[in-house]
Scaffold this active site. Structure first.
Site, PDB file in Angstrom:
ATOM      1  CE  LYS A  13      -3.571  -2.803   2.097  1.00 25.39           C
ATOM      2  NZ  LYS A  13      -4.744  -2.905   2.967  1.00 25.39           N
ATOM      3  CG  HIS A  95      -6.951  -3.155  -2.638  1.00 21.77           C
ATOM      4  ND1 HIS A  95      -7.564  -2.480  -1.608  1.00 21.77           N
ATOM      5  CD2 HIS A  95      -6.203  -4.130  -2.063  1.00 21.77           C
ATOM      6  CE1 HIS A  95      -7.195  -3.022  -0.450  1.00 21.77           C
ATOM      7  NE2 HIS A  95      -6.360  -4.028  -0.711  1.00 21.77           N
ATOM      8  CD  GLU A  97      -6.773  -0.400   1.314  1.00 15.23           C
ATOM      9  OE1 GLU A  97      -5.730  -0.158   0.666  1.00 15.23           O
ATOM     10  OE2 GLU A  97      -6.780  -1.106   2.338  1.00 15.23           O
ATOM     11  CD  GLU A 165      -7.253  -7.984  -0.381  1.00 18.15           C
ATOM     12  OE1 GLU A 165      -6.224  -8.344   0.197  1.00 18.15           O
ATOM     13  OE2 GLU A 165      -7.424  -6.839  -0.812  1.00 18.15           O
ATOM     14  N   GLY A 171      -7.145  -4.826   7.513  1.00 21.22           N
ATOM     15  CA  GLY A 171      -6.551  -3.924   8.498  1.00 21.22           C
ATOM     16  C   GLY A 171      -7.292  -3.863   9.820  1.00 21.22           C
ATOM     17  CB  SER A 210      -6.690  -9.448   9.408  1.00 20.30           C
ATOM     18  OG  SER A 210      -7.176  -8.116   9.515  1.00 20.30           O
TER      19      SER A 210
HETATM   20  P1  13P Z   1      -4.120  -6.324   5.770  1.00 25.96           P
HETATM   21  O1  13P Z   1      -3.359  -7.623   5.619  1.00 25.96           O
HETATM   22  O2  13P Z   1      -3.292  -5.229   6.349  1.00 25.96           O
HETATM   23  O3  13P Z   1      -5.423  -6.557   6.489  1.00 25.96           O
HETATM   24  O4  13P Z   1      -4.486  -5.832   4.277  1.00 25.96           O
HETATM   25  C1  13P Z   1      -5.055  -6.735   3.386  1.00 25.96           C
HETATM   26  C2  13P Z   1      -5.064  -6.126   2.037  1.00 25.96           C
HETATM   27  O5  13P Z   1      -5.821  -5.196   1.769  1.00 25.96           O
HETATM   28  C3  13P Z   1      -4.116  -6.637   1.046  1.00 25.96           C
HETATM   29  O6  13P Z   1      -4.399  -6.159  -0.222  1.00 25.96           O
END
Ligand code: 13P
Length: 247
Positions: A13, A95, A97, A165, A171, A210
């Site tokens: 990220k 993704h 996000e 995901e 996160g 996570s």
């Molecule tokens: P985390 O492993 O920090 O929860 O993030 C997962 C993620 O979004 C990977 O693309």
């Protein structure tokens, strides 16, 4: 039945500076000659340096996003061709996000996948439901809809991965239990087979959200889990290596 070669990909990220290349090199040293495919997707500004630093190792370098077009007046954006030119072999697309913060639709993600294919990048296409959608009993409908909408027919015969995901697991330290993961991964596999035929058996379906050293073995041994897309725990070589070794 053929099975996918496991892929463990780290998504840094918006984390990492030039001195973080040491972590990537430590991963490359630690994995040695593993059979697992390993990738690190750093911020795009580090891709060229990281590709050089990891040349000849088992660790591939990937991007975190790519524009759907190859060139043009898109201030601040980066194309798939540029990623490939800098040494990337893979690219994360869609993704959550980006779907959330930049309103990326399934149709846009599908165009980005085509851009990746034009330049020989292996796309890792992300899908996943929000907690609200899960609580409304819509997880499977949302995820399989994203798979259908974000994966163009041109992927047939190409190397790609899908990453499940759940938005609520990213996160947060929360993870679905294995039956929940297996239910969604099973539905993704069926959708892939309906779209691409039996050859879709070799597409790795990664779990992300996570994943850490303490839960990796359990998650990675769930049915239809072909690897992991790791965020926070990919930033430290020791943690990322522990996850790779849990395959
Ligand atoms: P985390 O492993 O920090 O929860 O993030 C997962 C993620 O979004 C990977 O693309």
């Amino acid at each position: 039945m053929k099975s996918p070669t496991p892929l463990i990909a780290g998504n840094w990220k918006m984390n990492g500076l030039a001195n973080s290349l040491a972590e990537a090199k430590a991963v490359a040293q630690g994995v040695g000659a593993t059979q697992v495919r390993v990738a690190i997707c750093p911020p795009s500004i580090l891709i060229a340096q990281m590709s050089e630093a990891l040349a000849g190792s088992k660790v591939l370098v990937g991007g975190q996003d790519a524009h759907a077009d190859d060139t043009g007046a898109f201030t601040g954006d980066i194309s798939a061709e540029m990623l490939a030119d800098a040494g990337a072999k893979l690219v994360i697309l869609g993704h959550s996000e980006r779907r959330d913060a930049y309103r990326e639709s399934d149709a846009l993600v599908a165009k980005k996948v085509l851009a990746a294919l034009r330049h020989g990048l292996e796309p890792i296409i992300c899908v996943g439901e929000t907690l609200e959608q899960r609580n409304a009993g819509k997880a499977l409908e949302v995820v399989t809809g994203q798979v259908r909408g974000s994966l163009p027919a041109e992927l047939k015969g190409k190397a790609f991965a899908v990453a499940y995901e759940p938005v609520w697991a990213i996160g947060t330290g929360l993870t679905p239990n294995n039956p929940q993961i297996e239910e969604v991964h099973g539905a993704i596999r069926e959708t892939l087979k309906a779209m691409f035929g039996e050859e879709a058996e070799v597409v790795p379906i990664l779990y992300g959200g996570s994943v850490k050293p303490s839960n990796a073995a359990e998650i990675l041994h769930a049915r239809e889990v072909g690897g992991a897309l790791v965020g926070g725990a990919s930033l430290k070589a020791a943690d990322f290596l522990a996850i790779i070794q849990a395959v």
